[in-house]
Design a protein around this motif. Structure first.
Motif, mmCIF file in Angstrom:
data_model
loop_
_atom_site.group_PDB
_atom_site.id
_atom_site.type_symbol
_atom_site.label_atom_id
_atom_site.label_comp_id
_atom_site.label_asym_id
_atom_site.label_seq_id
_atom_site.Cartn_x
_atom_site.Cartn_y
_atom_site.Cartn_z
ATOM 1 N N ASP A 14 39.657 32.982 36.994
ATOM 2 C CA ASP A 14 38.339 33.324 37.514
ATOM 3 C C ASP A 14 38.151 32.797 38.929
ATOM 4 O OD1 ASP A 14 37.978 30.587 37.183
ATOM 5 O OD2 ASP A 14 36.695 30.795 35.414
ATOM 6 N N LEU A 15 36.953 33.039 39.474
ATOM 7 C CA LEU A 15 36.658 32.652 40.848
ATOM 8 C C LEU A 15 36.828 31.154 41.060
ATOM 9 C CD1 LEU A 15 35.511 33.177 43.693
ATOM 10 C CD2 LEU A 15 33.216 33.006 42.684
ATOM 11 N N GLU A 16 36.331 30.351 40.128
ATOM 12 C CA GLU A 16 36.433 28.898 40.272
ATOM 13 C C GLU A 16 37.891 28.456 40.305
ATOM 14 O OE1 GLU A 16 35.047 24.782 37.955
ATOM 15 O OE2 GLU A 16 34.420 26.747 37.208
ATOM 16 N N THR A 52 39.530 29.524 43.625
ATOM 17 C CA THR A 52 39.091 28.705 44.746
ATOM 18 C C THR A 52 39.782 27.344 44.736
ATOM 19 O OG1 THR A 52 36.941 29.825 44.726
ATOM 20 C CG2 THR A 52 37.081 27.704 45.865
ATOM 21 N N VAL A 109 41.871 41.790 39.228
ATOM 22 C CA VAL A 109 40.453 42.018 38.950
ATOM 23 C C VAL A 109 40.304 43.029 37.813
ATOM 24 C CG1 VAL A 109 39.582 41.394 41.228
ATOM 25 C CG2 VAL A 109 40.366 43.734 40.827
ATOM 26 N N ARG A 117 36.776 43.530 36.744
ATOM 27 C CA ARG A 117 35.341 43.772 36.793
ATOM 28 C C ARG A 117 34.992 44.536 38.066
ATOM 29 N NH1 ARG A 117 33.283 37.795 36.489
ATOM 30 N NH2 ARG A 117 31.254 38.787 36.887
ATOM 31 N N GLU A 160 30.156 43.097 41.255
ATOM 32 C CA GLU A 160 29.937 41.831 40.564
ATOM 33 C C GLU A 160 30.661 40.669 41.232
ATOM 34 O OE1 GLU A 160 30.312 41.885 36.221
ATOM 35 O OE2 GLU A 160 30.554 44.059 36.368
ATOM 36 N N ILE A 161 31.888 40.895 41.683
ATOM 37 C CA ILE A 161 32.722 39.761 42.097
ATOM 38 C C ILE A 161 33.385 39.914 43.459
ATOM 39 C CG2 ILE A 161 33.241 39.040 39.741
ATOM 40 C CD1 ILE A 161 35.922 40.514 39.986
ATOM 41 N N ASP A 172 32.465 40.356 46.777
ATOM 42 C CA ASP A 172 32.067 39.577 47.942
ATOM 43 C C ASP A 172 32.362 38.090 47.754
ATOM 44 O OD1 ASP A 172 31.217 41.898 49.129
ATOM 45 O OD2 ASP A 172 29.082 41.560 48.738
ATOM 46 N N ALA A 173 32.152 37.584 46.536
ATOM 47 C CA ALA A 173 32.415 36.166 46.278
ATOM 48 C C ALA A 173 33.897 35.850 46.422
ATOM 49 C CB ALA A 173 31.930 35.781 44.885
ATOM 50 N N LEU A 174 34.764 36.753 45.988
ATOM 51 C CA LEU A 174 36.196 36.529 46.128
ATOM 52 C C LEU A 174 36.634 36.594 47.583
ATOM 53 C CD1 LEU A 174 37.516 38.504 43.015
ATOM 54 C CD2 LEU A 174 37.846 36.061 43.448
ATOM 55 N N TRP A 194 36.976 50.040 43.427
ATOM 56 C CA TRP A 194 37.448 49.042 44.395
ATOM 57 C C TRP A 194 37.860 49.697 45.709
ATOM 58 C CZ3 TRP A 194 37.216 43.827 44.530
ATOM 59 C CH2 TRP A 194 36.806 43.183 43.352
#
Length: 257
Positions: free
Chosen positions: A182-184, A187, A213, A215, A219-220, A222-224, A249
Motif C-alpha cells: 500500500d501507499l504507506e 513510502t 495498482v 484501484r 482514489e490513489i 495523486d497520493a502515489l 489509468w
C-alpha cells in the motif's frame, strides 16, 4: 529529475489460450499503455493450480514481433531459472527483436512449486538474494561482450521490498524499482531505497519508482505520485482480460499531461 507518468499492464499468462493473450497485448498497445509485462512462472499463481499457463521469455520474443511501440518485459524474471550469461544473451536478442523496447525485470524468486517441479534448488531467501546480487554484474558484463551489443542500455527493473538486501541491490544495479504493498509501505520502503543510494553515492532520482495498482486512479493516483511513483501497473488475469481499469489509468495519465 522530472519523469513522465507511465502506465503498464501486467498480463498474467494463466488460464487463457495464447490467442487471447495476443489479442490483449494488441488491445493494450492500441489503448495507449506504455509497457506490457508478463511474469516468469511455470504454473498459475491463482485459480486452478494446474490451469493453462505459458512460459515467459518465449512469449516476450513473440511480443517483440507482434508490437511496435510499447516496451515489454517480465514483472519479473526469476533469477534462479537461467544462467545469468544466458539470460543476458536472451535479453539482448529480444532487445534487438523489439527495436530497443525490452525492460529486464528481475527478482530473486519465491514460488516454490516452480522450483520443485522443474528441478531447481529452492534454497533460502538469503541464498536466492545472494545469487541475484552475483548475477547482475555478470549480466551487464555479458552485454558488453556480445556482438552485436544491445541496442541501448537495457533498463533493469528489480522487484521486491526486502529492506537490507533487495533494496540495496536495487540501489546498486537498477534503473526501476517495482514495489508491492500500500501507499504507506511504498513510502517507507522508497525512503529506505533513497538511503541505500546515499550510502553508495548514487542519486536516488536515477531510479524510477514503480508500483502495482488495483484501484481507481481517482482514489490513489495523486497520493502515489506525491510519494514519488511514476510508473503504475495494472495486473490482469485470464481468460477474460478486462482492460477497463487500465484504460482509466491511461486516461488519468493523459489528463495530467
Amino acid at each position: 529529475m522530472t519523469r513522465p507518468i507511465r502506465i503498464g499492464l501486467q498480463l498474467q499468462p494463466q488460464h487463457a489460450d495464447y490467442a487471447d493473450i495476443r489479442r490483449t497485448v494488441a488491445a493494450a498497445e492500441e489503448a495507449g499503455t506504455d509497457i506490457v509485462f508478463n511474469w516468469d512462472h511455470f504454473y498459475p499463481l491463482s485459480g486452478d493450480p494446474d490451469g493453462k499457463h505459458f512460459e515467459c521469455w518465449t512469449m516476450l520474443g513473440a511480443w517483440a514481433e507482434a508490437t511496435s511501440r510499447v516496451e515489454i518485459g517480465a514483472l519479473v524474471t526469476c533469477n534462479s531459472y537461467r544462467n545469468p550469461d544466458l539470460l543476458a544473451d536472451m535479453a539482448r536478442t529480444v532487445d534487438h527483436m523489439s527495436g530497443g523496447r525490452l525492460i529486464l525485470g528481475i527478482g530473486a524468486g519465491w514460488f516454490q512449486r516452480d522450483y520443485d517441479e522443474y528441478g531447481y534448488d529452492f534454497g533460502t531467501p538469503g541464498s536466492r538474494l545472494a545469487d541475484l546480487a552475483q548475477a547482475l554484474p555478470r549480466i551487464t558484463a555479458r552485454w558488453a561482450e556480445l556482438n552485436p551489443p544491445p541496442t541501448r542500455d537495457i533498463p533493469i527493473l528489480i522487484g521486491g521490498g526486502g529492506e537490507k538486501k533487495t533494496l540495496r541491490c536495487t540501489a546498486e544495479h537498477a534503473n526501476i524499482w517495482h514495489a508491492f504493498g500500500d501507499l504507506e509501505t511504498f513510502t517507507r520502503k522508497s525512503a529506505i531505497l533513497d538511503q541505500h543510494c546515499a550510502d553508495m553515492g548514487r542519486d536516488p532520482a536515477e531510479i524510477e519508482r514503480s508500483v502495482g495498482v488495483q484501484r481507481s486512479p481517482d482514489e490513489i493516483g495523486d497520493a502515489l505520485v506525491e510519494a514519488g511513483a511514476t510508473l503504475f501497473t495494472v495486473g490482469q488475469d485470464g481468460p477474460d482480460y478486462d482492460l477497463g481499469l487500465l484504460k482509466e489509468w491511461i486516461a488519468w495519465r493523459d489528463a495530467r499531461r
